[in-house]
Design a protein around this motif. Structure first.
Motif, PDB file in Angstrom:
ATOM      1  N   LEU A 273       0.745  -0.956  -0.090  1.00  0.00           N
ATOM      2  CA  LEU A 273       0.287  -0.141  -0.105  1.00  0.00           C
ATOM      3  C   LEU A 273       0.807   1.094  -0.024  1.00  0.00           C
ATOM      4  N   ASN A 274       1.662   0.936   0.548  1.00  0.00           N
ATOM      5  CA  ASN A 274       2.695   2.757   0.741  1.00  0.00           C
ATOM      6  C   ASN A 274       3.705   2.657  -0.495  1.00  0.00           C
ATOM      7  N   HIS A 275       3.701   1.930  -1.759  1.00  0.00           N
ATOM      8  CA  HIS A 275       4.973   1.873  -2.388  1.00  0.00           C
ATOM      9  C   HIS A 275       3.835   1.822  -3.761  1.00  0.00           C
ATOM     10  N   PHE A 276       2.459   1.971  -3.756  1.00  0.00           N
ATOM     11  CA  PHE A 276       1.194   1.915  -4.373  1.00  0.00           C
ATOM     12  C   PHE A 276       1.226   2.338  -6.006  1.00  0.00           C
ATOM     13  N   ASP A 277       1.734   3.877  -6.153  1.00  0.00           N
ATOM     14  CA  ASP A 277       1.541   4.369  -6.849  1.00  0.00           C
ATOM     15  C   ASP A 277       2.872   4.136  -7.798  1.00  0.00           C
ATOM     16  N   GLU A 278       4.196   3.873  -7.091  1.00  0.00           N
ATOM     17  CA  GLU A 278       4.994   3.413  -8.347  1.00  0.00           C
ATOM     18  C   GLU A 278       4.880   1.981  -8.682  1.00  0.00           C
ATOM     19  N   ILE A 279       3.970   1.081  -8.134  1.00  0.00           N
ATOM     20  CA  ILE A 279       3.412  -0.384  -8.000  1.00  0.00           C
ATOM     21  C   ILE A 279       3.065  -0.259  -9.187  1.00  0.00           C
ATOM     22  N   LEU A 280       1.741   1.091  -9.948  1.00  0.00           N
ATOM     23  CA  LEU A 280       0.970   1.071 -10.589  1.00  0.00           C
ATOM     24  C   LEU A 280       1.272   1.211 -11.655  1.00  0.00           C
ATOM     25  N   GLU A 281       2.625   2.234 -11.366  1.00  0.00           N
ATOM     26  CA  GLU A 281       3.007   2.728 -12.982  1.00  0.00           C
ATOM     27  C   GLU A 281       3.854   1.163 -13.611  1.00  0.00           C
ATOM     28  N   GLU A 282       4.196   0.503 -13.070  1.00  0.00           N
ATOM     29  CA  GLU A 282       4.753  -0.928 -13.056  1.00  0.00           C
ATOM     30  C   GLU A 282       4.510  -1.781 -13.898  1.00  0.00           C
ATOM     31  N   ALA A 283       3.227  -1.983 -13.117  1.00  0.00           N
ATOM     32  CA  ALA A 283       1.742  -3.111 -13.358  1.00  0.00           C
ATOM     33  C   ALA A 283       1.143  -2.853 -14.153  1.00  0.00           C
ATOM     34  N   ASP A 284       0.651  -4.149 -15.417  1.00  0.00           N
ATOM     35  CA  ASP A 284      -0.495  -4.177 -16.009  1.00  0.00           C
ATOM     36  C   ASP A 284      -1.749  -3.864 -15.351  1.00  0.00           C
ATOM     37  N   GLY A 285      -2.222  -4.259 -14.163  1.00  0.00           N
ATOM     38  CA  GLY A 285      -2.960  -4.177 -13.410  1.00  0.00           C
ATOM     39  C   GLY A 285      -2.872  -4.323 -11.858  1.00  0.00           C
ATOM     40  N   ILE A 286      -4.155  -3.956 -11.213  1.00  0.00           N
ATOM     41  CA  ILE A 286      -4.271  -4.206  -9.551  1.00  0.00           C
ATOM     42  C   ILE A 286      -5.110  -4.702  -8.941  1.00  0.00           C
ATOM     43  N   ILE A 287      -4.173  -6.155  -8.672  1.00  0.00           N
ATOM     44  CA  ILE A 287      -4.963  -6.774  -7.963  1.00  0.00           C
ATOM     45  C   ILE A 287      -5.499  -6.509  -6.344  1.00  0.00           C
ATOM     46  N   LEU A 288      -6.494  -6.257  -5.632  1.00  0.00           N
ATOM     47  CA  LEU A 288      -6.840  -5.318  -4.266  1.00  0.00           C
ATOM     48  C   LEU A 288      -6.974  -6.522  -3.754  1.00  0.00           C
ATOM     49  N   SER A 289      -5.829  -7.176  -2.867  1.00  0.00           N
ATOM     50  CA  SER A 289      -6.488  -8.519  -2.158  1.00  0.00           C
ATOM     51  C   SER A 289      -6.473  -8.433  -0.361  1.00  0.00           C
ATOM     52  N   ARG A 290      -8.141  -7.342   0.302  1.00  0.00           N
ATOM     53  CA  ARG A 290      -8.805  -7.314   1.358  1.00  0.00           C
ATOM     54  C   ARG A 290      -9.127  -8.198   1.389  1.00  0.00           C
ATOM     55  N   GLY A 291      -8.782  -9.189   2.035  1.00  0.00           N
ATOM     56  CA  GLY A 291      -8.422 -11.047   2.433  1.00  0.00           C
ATOM     57  C   GLY A 291      -7.084 -10.513   3.411  1.00  0.00           C
ATOM     58  N   ASN A 292      -6.369 -10.046   3.140  1.00  0.00           N
ATOM     59  CA  ASN A 292      -4.960 -10.306   3.684  1.00  0.00           C
ATOM     60  C   ASN A 292      -4.597  -8.160   4.567  1.00  0.00           C
TER      61      ASN A 292
END
Length: 527
Positions: A263-282
């Motif tokens: 979560l703390n590195h979300f913006d930089e991860i979004l820039e690199e990834a093709d999509g995001i899965i919000l794993s709300r369990g963990n």
């Protein structure tokens, strides 16, 4: 189709809520990812899942071997052939997942206020006093007062099949914990989650690499779900690994955000990834309950503005054992759609749930109802404002196509594409009508053999909201010398008519390249 959309702000007859929804060829614009497993791996059940609305099949390698998943995939291929429903394949990595190993598979009963020891000694038998784990570094990572959750796939700490532990003390490599709720753990493997604690393990493990290079490459997977993504470099390293495997260098990487570090590195991860899965369990355990919704809304908004798919998990847990979702779950699904998510991911509900087909059908119906009251006008204006001016050429064409389709109340948008990028950009503006993405294959060579591209691009559209791919005859070019590429357009229109989304006198917006220019045109159909 456009006329059936309304806004919650508008006055509606309450009695109209009770009117049955009209059947549609596309169950919903929002896509459904189903996890295949013991309850959903036969040809018959998979076929029913596809008919109910599943467009992506997820293979979870945290359990089951490659041969087991190969048999399931063979059944999926047979189901696709018999139903003529396209379906993409997603491989879900294990990553740095902590697990409790129960080799005897005997049920373990844990009692409130008693103690249990977590040990890296996997030679010991799992009992109510000792639980062997697959990570030797836990004792160095935790301290007294830290929280640990253990359960079989689903765990919340409030149910009888998962347990909430609090670290009491560390003894060498062992961790002694107080049991905070009574529970019975059944099965051979349980997931363990240490809340807000960094686990010093690689995101892509050696086991993951072995599975990807063998099973993944052999079956040309469409998506890689990168579990426990914590930094942008995790995505870069995974992409570099895929690039070495030839056939799956085009595989899209979806970063799975599962803890506070991600979560703390979300913006930089979004820039690199093709999509995001919000794993709300963990993540739901790492975050205070009152913050979960805020993360969901913020993350989906960022994905929407970036034009990258957002996938939401853990929506109808109760349907693992029940035929109907709870009221809260039904509302949760609808809110995810109103927030702007592209797809809903079903895990235990279809993997080992009693009602996999009914779950997919129910979630699809809720999504379809929520889409009717999605405030597209507000969303469109917000997206245009975010993109700003001057727009790129493609962005301008995509937003213009959607604006035109809304103004003339088109029943569908048809987009000719080779890479799928133009169609995804149109979908970014969330039109209220379906987008038929006509993917034109291209002939390519690696200097050893010739092959056609297009299949990857078509299947990868299956996770994008509102996008419905159609693989065209490679003899029809995506780019035309004139503005009437009639033969391939006729194929697309015939497909739309056969599926019931296009009717006589409907208006259709077509987006295609003509020479060096991109053209948006409006067609009014005759009888």
């Amino acid at each position: 189709m456009h006329s059936s959309h309304l806004l919650l702000e508008e006055p509606i007859r309450m009695a109209s809520i009770l009117e049955p929804s009209r059947a549609s060829y596309f169950p919903a614009m929002t896509k459904i990812v189903g996890t295949l497993g013991p309850r959903s791996r036969s040809v018959e059940v998979i076929s029913d899942c596809l008919k109910a609305g599943m467009s992506v099949a997820r293979f979870d390698f945290s359990w089951g071997d490659a041969e087991y998943h190969r048999e399931t995939l063979d059944n999926l291929k047979a189901s696709i052939k018999s139903t003529k429903k396209l379906c993409a394949v997603m491989l879900d990595t294990v990553g740095p997942e902590l697990q409790v190993v129960n080799k005897s598979e005997k049920a373990i009963t844990l009692k409130l206020d008693e103690k249990v020891t977590l040990t890296p000694d996997q030679g010991q038998e799992a009992t109510s006093e000792v639980l062997p784990i697959n990570f030797a570094g836990l004792a160095k990572a935790v301290k007294a007062g830290d929280t640990i959750f253990i359960g079989q796939y689903l765990f919340t700490g409030s149910e009888t099949t998962s347990v909430w532990l609090e670290v009491d003390q560390v003894k060498g490599e062992d961790v002694v914990c107080d049991i905070k709720n009574a529970a019975t753990l059944a099965g051979s493997l349980f997931t363990m989650h240490a809340s807000q604690i960094r686990i010093d393990l690689p995101t892509l493990s050696d086991k993951d690499k072995e599975v990807i290079s063998s099973w993944g490459a052999q079956n040309k997977i469409d998506f890689l779900s990168l579990s426990y993504t914590r930094h942008a470099k995790d995505v870069r390293e995974a992409r570099e690994y895929l690039s070495k495997l030839g056939d799956i260098s085009q595989t899209q990487i979806f970063a799975k955000i599962e803890n506070v570090e991600g979560l703390n590195h979300f913006d930089e991860i979004l820039e690199e990834a093709d999509g995001i899965i919000l794993s709300r369990g963990n993540l739901g355990i790492d975050l205070p309950p009152e913050k979960v919704f805020l993360f969901q809304k913020s993350a989906i908004y960022k994905c929407n503005m970036a034009g990258k798919p957002a996938v939401v998990t853990r929506v109808v847990d109760s349907m693992t054992d029940n035929l109907r979702p709870t009221r809260a779950e039904a509302t949760d699904v609808a809110n995810a759609v109103l927030d702007g998510c592209d797809a809903i991911l079903l895990g235990a509900e279809t993997l080992r749930g009693l009602y996999p087909v009914e779950t997919i059908s129910t979630v699809g119906k809720i999504c379809a109802e929520a889409e009717k009251v999605f405030n597209q006008d507000q969303y469109f204006k917000r997206t245009v404002k975010f993109v700003g001016e001057p727009m790129t050429h493609l962005e301008s064409i995509a937003s213009s196509a959607v604006r035109a389709a809304l103004k003339v109340k088109a029943s569908v948008i048809i987009c000719f594409t080779s890479s799928g990028r133009a169609a995804r950009l149109i979908a970014k503006y969330r039109p209220t009508m379906p987008i038929l993405s006509v993917v034109i294959p291209r002939l390519k060579t690696n200097q050893l053999r010739w092959s056609f591209s297009g299949a990857f691009e078509a299947r990868q559209s299956l996770v994008v909201r509102g996008l419905f791919p159609l693989l065209a005859d490679p003899r029809h070019p995506a780019e035309s010398k004139n503005a009437s590429n009639e033969s391939v357009l006729k194929v697309a229109l015939d497909h739309g008519k056969a599926s019931g989304v296009i009717k006589p006198h409907d208006r259709v917006v077509v987006c295609q390249k003509v020479g060096d220019a991109s053209v948006v045109k409006i067609i009014e159909l005759e009888d």
